[in-house]
Design a protein around this motif. Sequence first.
Motif, PDB file in Angstrom:
ATOM      1  N   GLU A  98       0.875  -1.173   0.000  1.00  0.00           N
ATOM      2  CA  GLU A  98       0.000   0.000   0.000  1.00  0.00           C
ATOM      3  C   GLU A  98       0.911   1.221   0.000  1.00  0.00           C
ATOM      4  O   GLU A  98       1.590   1.491   0.983  1.00  0.00           O
ATOM      5  CB  GLU A  98      -0.905  -0.003   1.223  1.00  0.00           C
ATOM      6  CG  GLU A  98      -1.832   1.203   1.321  1.00  0.00           C
ATOM      7  CD  GLU A  98      -2.623   1.222   2.620  1.00  0.00           C
ATOM      8  OE1 GLU A  98      -2.781   2.317   3.180  1.00  0.00           O
ATOM      9  OE2 GLU A  98      -3.055   0.147   3.078  1.00  0.00           O
ATOM     10  N   GLU A  99       0.903   1.959  -1.107  1.00  0.00           N
ATOM     11  CA  GLU A  99       1.882   3.022  -1.300  1.00  0.00           C
ATOM     12  C   GLU A  99       1.235   4.395  -1.138  1.00  0.00           C
ATOM     13  O   GLU A  99       0.137   4.640  -1.641  1.00  0.00           O
ATOM     14  CB  GLU A  99       2.513   2.909  -2.683  1.00  0.00           C
ATOM     15  CG  GLU A  99       3.683   3.844  -2.901  1.00  0.00           C
ATOM     16  CD  GLU A  99       4.381   3.600  -4.219  1.00  0.00           C
ATOM     17  OE1 GLU A  99       5.356   4.322  -4.505  1.00  0.00           O
ATOM     18  OE2 GLU A  99       3.952   2.697  -4.975  1.00  0.00           O
ATOM     19  N   HIS A 100       1.953   5.275  -0.460  1.00  0.00           N
ATOM     20  CA  HIS A 100       1.501   6.639  -0.215  1.00  0.00           C
ATOM     21  C   HIS A 100       2.642   7.618  -0.483  1.00  0.00           C
ATOM     22  O   HIS A 100       3.788   7.209  -0.726  1.00  0.00           O
ATOM     23  CB  HIS A 100       1.025   6.796   1.235  1.00  0.00           C
ATOM     24  CG  HIS A 100      -0.250   6.091   1.526  1.00  0.00           C
ATOM     25  ND1 HIS A 100      -1.486   6.684   1.412  1.00  0.00           N
ATOM     26  CD2 HIS A 100      -0.490   4.808   1.921  1.00  0.00           C
ATOM     27  CE1 HIS A 100      -2.432   5.808   1.722  1.00  0.00           C
ATOM     28  NE2 HIS A 100      -1.853   4.680   2.036  1.00  0.00           N
ATOM     29  N   SER A 101       2.346   8.894  -0.408  1.00  0.00           N
ATOM     30  CA  SER A 101       3.387   9.917  -0.441  1.00  0.00           C
ATOM     31  C   SER A 101       3.964  10.092   0.961  1.00  0.00           C
ATOM     32  O   SER A 101       3.365   9.665   1.959  1.00  0.00           O
ATOM     33  CB  SER A 101       2.809  11.248  -0.927  1.00  0.00           C
ATOM     34  OG  SER A 101       1.886  11.763   0.026  1.00  0.00           O
ATOM     35  N   GLY A 123      -1.905  16.962  -1.933  1.00  0.00           N
ATOM     36  CA  GLY A 123      -0.776  16.431  -2.689  1.00  0.00           C
ATOM     37  C   GLY A 123      -1.040  15.227  -3.562  1.00  0.00           C
ATOM     38  O   GLY A 123      -0.261  14.960  -4.479  1.00  0.00           O
ATOM     39  N   TYR A 124      -2.084  14.453  -3.317  1.00  0.00           N
ATOM     40  CA  TYR A 124      -2.313  13.257  -4.113  1.00  0.00           C
ATOM     41  C   TYR A 124      -2.929  13.561  -5.470  1.00  0.00           C
ATOM     42  O   TYR A 124      -2.871  12.741  -6.384  1.00  0.00           O
ATOM     43  CB  TYR A 124      -3.241  12.293  -3.373  1.00  0.00           C
ATOM     44  CG  TYR A 124      -2.589  11.548  -2.243  1.00  0.00           C
ATOM     45  CD1 TYR A 124      -1.732  10.483  -2.481  1.00  0.00           C
ATOM     46  CD2 TYR A 124      -2.828  11.910  -0.916  1.00  0.00           C
ATOM     47  CE1 TYR A 124      -1.141   9.797  -1.444  1.00  0.00           C
ATOM     48  CE2 TYR A 124      -2.245  11.226   0.126  1.00  0.00           C
ATOM     49  CZ  TYR A 124      -1.395  10.171  -0.137  1.00  0.00           C
ATOM     50  OH  TYR A 124      -0.803   9.497   0.896  1.00  0.00           O
ATOM     51  N   LEU A 125      -3.562  14.722  -5.616  1.00  0.00           N
ATOM     52  CA  LEU A 125      -4.227  15.067  -6.866  1.00  0.00           C
ATOM     53  C   LEU A 125      -3.217  15.132  -8.003  1.00  0.00           C
ATOM     54  O   LEU A 125      -2.132  15.703  -7.859  1.00  0.00           O
ATOM     55  CB  LEU A 125      -4.970  16.399  -6.731  1.00  0.00           C
ATOM     56  CG  LEU A 125      -6.103  16.422  -5.700  1.00  0.00           C
ATOM     57  CD1 LEU A 125      -6.703  17.816  -5.609  1.00  0.00           C
ATOM     58  CD2 LEU A 125      -7.184  15.400  -6.076  1.00  0.00           C
ATOM     59  N   GLY A 126      -3.572  14.526  -9.117  1.00  0.00           N
ATOM     60  CA  GLY A 126      -2.675  14.511 -10.264  1.00  0.00           C
ATOM     61  C   GLY A 126      -1.713  13.350 -10.278  1.00  0.00           C
ATOM     62  O   GLY A 126      -0.905  13.217 -11.211  1.00  0.00           O
ATOM     63  N   LEU A 129      -1.562   7.422  -7.680  1.00  0.00           N
ATOM     64  CA  LEU A 129      -1.784   6.721  -6.422  1.00  0.00           C
ATOM     65  C   LEU A 129      -3.269   6.655  -6.081  1.00  0.00           C
ATOM     66  O   LEU A 129      -3.730   5.686  -5.473  1.00  0.00           O
ATOM     67  CB  LEU A 129      -1.017   7.408  -5.282  1.00  0.00           C
ATOM     68  CG  LEU A 129       0.503   7.225  -5.270  1.00  0.00           C
ATOM     69  CD1 LEU A 129       1.126   8.072  -4.172  1.00  0.00           C
ATOM     70  CD2 LEU A 129       0.868   5.765  -5.087  1.00  0.00           C
ATOM     71  N   VAL A 130      -4.017   7.687  -6.453  1.00  0.00           N
ATOM     72  CA  VAL A 130      -5.451   7.715  -6.131  1.00  0.00           C
ATOM     73  C   VAL A 130      -6.158   6.518  -6.748  1.00  0.00           C
ATOM     74  O   VAL A 130      -7.027   5.901  -6.131  1.00  0.00           O
ATOM     75  CB  VAL A 130      -6.085   9.036  -6.613  1.00  0.00           C
ATOM     76  CG1 VAL A 130      -7.585   9.044  -6.333  1.00  0.00           C
ATOM     77  CG2 VAL A 130      -5.417  10.234  -5.940  1.00  0.00           C
ATOM     78  N   GLY A 131      -5.786   6.145  -7.953  1.00  0.00           N
ATOM     79  CA  GLY A 131      -6.424   5.014  -8.608  1.00  0.00           C
ATOM     80  C   GLY A 131      -5.862   3.670  -8.229  1.00  0.00           C
ATOM     81  O   GLY A 131      -6.490   2.634  -8.488  1.00  0.00           O
ATOM     82  N   ARG A 132      -4.700   3.646  -7.599  1.00  0.00           N
ATOM     83  CA  ARG A 132      -4.032   2.392  -7.286  1.00  0.00           C
ATOM     84  C   ARG A 132      -4.118   2.000  -5.816  1.00  0.00           C
ATOM     85  O   ARG A 132      -3.867   0.856  -5.465  1.00  0.00           O
ATOM     86  CB  ARG A 132      -2.554   2.465  -7.683  1.00  0.00           C
ATOM     87  CG  ARG A 132      -2.321   2.563  -9.179  1.00  0.00           C
ATOM     88  CD  ARG A 132      -0.851   2.704  -9.507  1.00  0.00           C
ATOM     89  NE  ARG A 132      -0.603   2.697 -10.937  1.00  0.00           N
ATOM     90  CZ  ARG A 132      -0.361   1.602 -11.647  1.00  0.00           C
ATOM     91  NH1 ARG A 132      -0.335   0.436 -11.045  1.00  0.00           N
ATOM     92  NH2 ARG A 132      -0.143   1.681 -12.941  1.00  0.00           N
ATOM     93  N   ILE A 136      -6.916   5.899  -0.294  1.00  0.00           N
ATOM     94  CA  ILE A 136      -6.884   7.303  -0.694  1.00  0.00           C
ATOM     95  C   ILE A 136      -8.227   7.617  -1.334  1.00  0.00           C
ATOM     96  O   ILE A 136      -8.622   6.954  -2.293  1.00  0.00           O
ATOM     97  CB  ILE A 136      -5.753   7.598  -1.689  1.00  0.00           C
ATOM     98  CG1 ILE A 136      -4.388   7.200  -1.115  1.00  0.00           C
ATOM     99  CG2 ILE A 136      -5.742   9.072  -2.078  1.00  0.00           C
ATOM    100  CD1 ILE A 136      -3.253   7.268  -2.121  1.00  0.00           C
ATOM    101  N   ALA A 137      -8.947   8.612  -0.793  1.00  0.00           N
ATOM    102  CA  ALA A 137     -10.298   8.892  -1.278  1.00  0.00           C
ATOM    103  C   ALA A 137     -10.462  10.370  -1.618  1.00  0.00           C
ATOM    104  O   ALA A 137     -10.189  11.231  -0.778  1.00  0.00           O
ATOM    105  CB  ALA A 137     -11.328   8.489  -0.227  1.00  0.00           C
ATOM    106  N   PRO A 138     -10.915  10.691  -2.825  1.00  0.00           N
ATOM    107  CA  PRO A 138     -11.203  12.089  -3.154  1.00  0.00           C
ATOM    108  C   PRO A 138     -12.393  12.604  -2.332  1.00  0.00           C
ATOM    109  O   PRO A 138     -13.371  11.877  -2.122  1.00  0.00           O
ATOM    110  CB  PRO A 138     -11.565  12.035  -4.644  1.00  0.00           C
ATOM    111  CG  PRO A 138     -11.039  10.725  -5.133  1.00  0.00           C
ATOM    112  CD  PRO A 138     -11.104   9.796  -3.970  1.00  0.00           C
TER     113      PRO A 138
END
Length: 277
Positions: A98-101, A123-126, A129-132, A136-138
């Motif tokens: 499970e990968e994050h920034s 920071g996750y936008l763009g 990681l959001v899709g993988r 992480i939830a928008p």
Amino acid sequence: MILPLDVGIRELVHDGDTVALEGFTHLIPIAAGHEIIRQGLRDLTLVRMTPDIVYDQMIGAGCARKLVFSWGGNPGVGSLHRFRDAVQNGWPVALEIEEHSHAGMANRYVAGASGLPFAVLRGYLGTDLVGRTTEIAPIDCPFTGEKLTAVPALTPDVTIVHAQRADRAGNVQLWGITGVQKEAVLAARRSLVTVEEVVDELTPVPGQVMLPARVVTAVAEVPGGAAPSYAHGYYARDNAAYQAWDTISRDRERFSRWLDDDLASTRPADREEQVSS
């Protein structure tokens, strides 16, 4: 409570636990990681912002079923080959990742330490990681409508960190380059701090981080417990050891010999049987 390292691991870390061993470039609790290997713990979810060789060793020893992280590598050398083998080939056991920034991991610890259910970041936008990554939830800001991302709080079953000193009451003092040790301890249900020495009185040091005894479950005195990383004011980083690990970890047979031979030779001196004898 001050305990021998092997007792601390036996009492605080259990099969199936979520375990964080934190430390940024120095004060890495490597001796504690080795003790987890020796005690044959299994099915751990390992959490760390920057997993390096100690997590490579624990993964190769079959301790882990999942890794939650933001960067992984042998600093200044290259890849973590036991980590790679577990992900690509399932050896010795398959490893979920499970990968994050970095910012995401740090803020997840802060949320856990603050008793909050999640952290919010831009920071996750763009990034992909959001899709993988399912954690992480928008979300939409309820005040401005801005698009943001949420990540759940990190609340390890146990956090283990290394520090320079503790007093006999269990108050801990660390300094130098620090990472998220404080937040990781405060976020955890249980905590173990290995230290270079236990002293009668903690002399103030510029830039120190203090962990009061009330937030620390146990302390273990383990001189050299961060080697081959370094402990500011005590010893330097052993760069040769990191380079040597690249050769050891590339080959399963050579790694297995390291487990059987070299790891046993680095057993700490504060074993339970020695304390009780």
